[in-house]
Enzyme design. Structure first.
Site, PDB file in Angstrom:
ATOM      1  N   SER A 149       0.850  -1.194   0.000  1.00 16.03           N
ATOM      2  CA  SER A 149       0.000   0.000   0.000  1.00 16.03           C
ATOM      3  C   SER A 149       0.882   1.239   0.000  1.00 16.03           C
ATOM      4  O   SER A 149       2.079   1.171   0.337  1.00 16.03           O
ATOM      5  CB  SER A 149      -0.888  -0.004   1.257  1.00 16.03           C
ATOM      6  OG  SER A 149      -1.532   1.241   1.443  1.00 16.03           O
ATOM      7  N   TYR A 162      -3.026  -1.313  10.082  1.00 16.75           N
ATOM      8  CA  TYR A 162      -2.885  -1.469   8.632  1.00 16.75           C
ATOM      9  C   TYR A 162      -1.513  -0.970   8.185  1.00 16.75           C
ATOM     10  O   TYR A 162      -0.803  -1.645   7.436  1.00 16.75           O
ATOM     11  CB  TYR A 162      -4.002  -0.692   7.929  1.00 16.75           C
ATOM     12  CG  TYR A 162      -4.082  -0.927   6.446  1.00 16.75           C
ATOM     13  CD1 TYR A 162      -4.654  -2.091   5.937  1.00 16.75           C
ATOM     14  CD2 TYR A 162      -3.598   0.016   5.532  1.00 16.75           C
ATOM     15  CE1 TYR A 162      -4.735  -2.314   4.573  1.00 16.75           C
ATOM     16  CE2 TYR A 162      -3.680  -0.198   4.174  1.00 16.75           C
ATOM     17  CZ  TYR A 162      -4.253  -1.357   3.698  1.00 16.75           C
ATOM     18  OH  TYR A 162      -4.333  -1.571   2.339  1.00 16.75           O
TER      19      TYR A 162
END
Length: 263
Positions: A149, A162
């Site tokens: 990401s 995350y």
């Protein structure tokens, strides 16, 4: 993603994609099978997965579905075994499944942390490990692609678990690439910005004003839009193909220029 102009860049290759019933996983499944790959799609929703696989088979594509949970090592091992037994090899492993939770450090529960670790990081460890074991046994190399990401390079205060796990994915990617480069096994990460997916919809749904939240996220991008899964899937396809034979141990950012901004 359109099937027009299919060139068969993945003909003769077989692989596994986790989190393949929606979002990026589904887009990548469609992209890879349109280029000739035989793919085992992994997901928890058996009905949805079987429906997707049967639809692809009806189009003459090679696809199978495995009902599994990536937070269990045995399920990942079984999916790889199914790929080898059904399609004869495993040449591509796309570790894509993810879990997202919104919470700052002091609000993050052990349950949220543990689920983030097992789904976002341990699953990538297991997927990479068992793909490597199979690829080494086959002796023909292969490509491992991990979905990281933009959170690998930056952070937001309320997505601690995350951010931490996606940063870990990048470290795992680099080390894996170095360990097996001489055997023709490549390992890379794709680092997307926000793209249309169930995770993003979950984020918007939790906001006091979902439409305003969507507009706010889109406005942060230089293009003033939210990426589509196909935008990212095309990069994963490149990393899976022989076009990227000289690419390993690195990441490709797909973010419409987000990280290039200073404010």
């Amino acid at each position: 993603m359109s099937d027009q102009g299919v060139t068969g860049r993945l003909s003769g290759k077989a692989g596994v994609i986790t989190g393949a019933t929606s979002g990026l996983g589904l887009a990548t499944l469609r992209a890879m099978t349109s280029e000739g790959a035989a793919i085992v799609a992994v997901g928890r929703n058996a009905d949805r997965g079987q429906e997707i696989a049967e639809a692809l088979q009806a189009e003459g594509r090679r696809a199978a579905f495995f009902t599994g949970d990536v937070s269990r090592e045995a399920d990942i091992v079984a999916a790889i075994d199914l790929c080898r037994k059904t399609f004869g090899s495993i040449d591509i492993m796309h570790n894509n499944a993810a879990f997202f939770t919104t919470a700052e450090l002091h609000e993050t529960t052990n349950e949220q942390w543990d689920k983030s670790l097992s789904t976002n990081l341990s699953s990538v460890f297991w997927g990479s490990k068992h793909a490597v074991l199979a690829m080494r046994e086959q002796g023909r190399g292969g490509s491992i692609i991990n979905t990281a990401s933009v959170a690998t390079f930056t952070a937001t205060a309320d997505t601690l678990a995350y951010v931490a796990t996606k940063t870990g994915v990048m470290g795992l990617t680099r080390a894996t690439a170095l360990a097996y480069a001489a055997e023709g096994i490549r390992c890379n990460a794709v680092c997307p910005g926000d793209f249309e997916s169930p995770i993003l919809e979950q984020f918007f749904a939790a906001a006091p004003d979902p439409e305003s939240a969507r507009e706010s996220i889109a406005a942060t991008y230089p293009t003033k839009r939210i990426l589509s899964p196909d935008d990212v899937a095309r990069v994963v396809l490149y990393l899976a193909s022989d076009d990227s034979n000289g690419v390993t141990g690195t990441s490709i950012v797909v973010d419409d220029g987000l990280l290039a901004k200073t404010y």
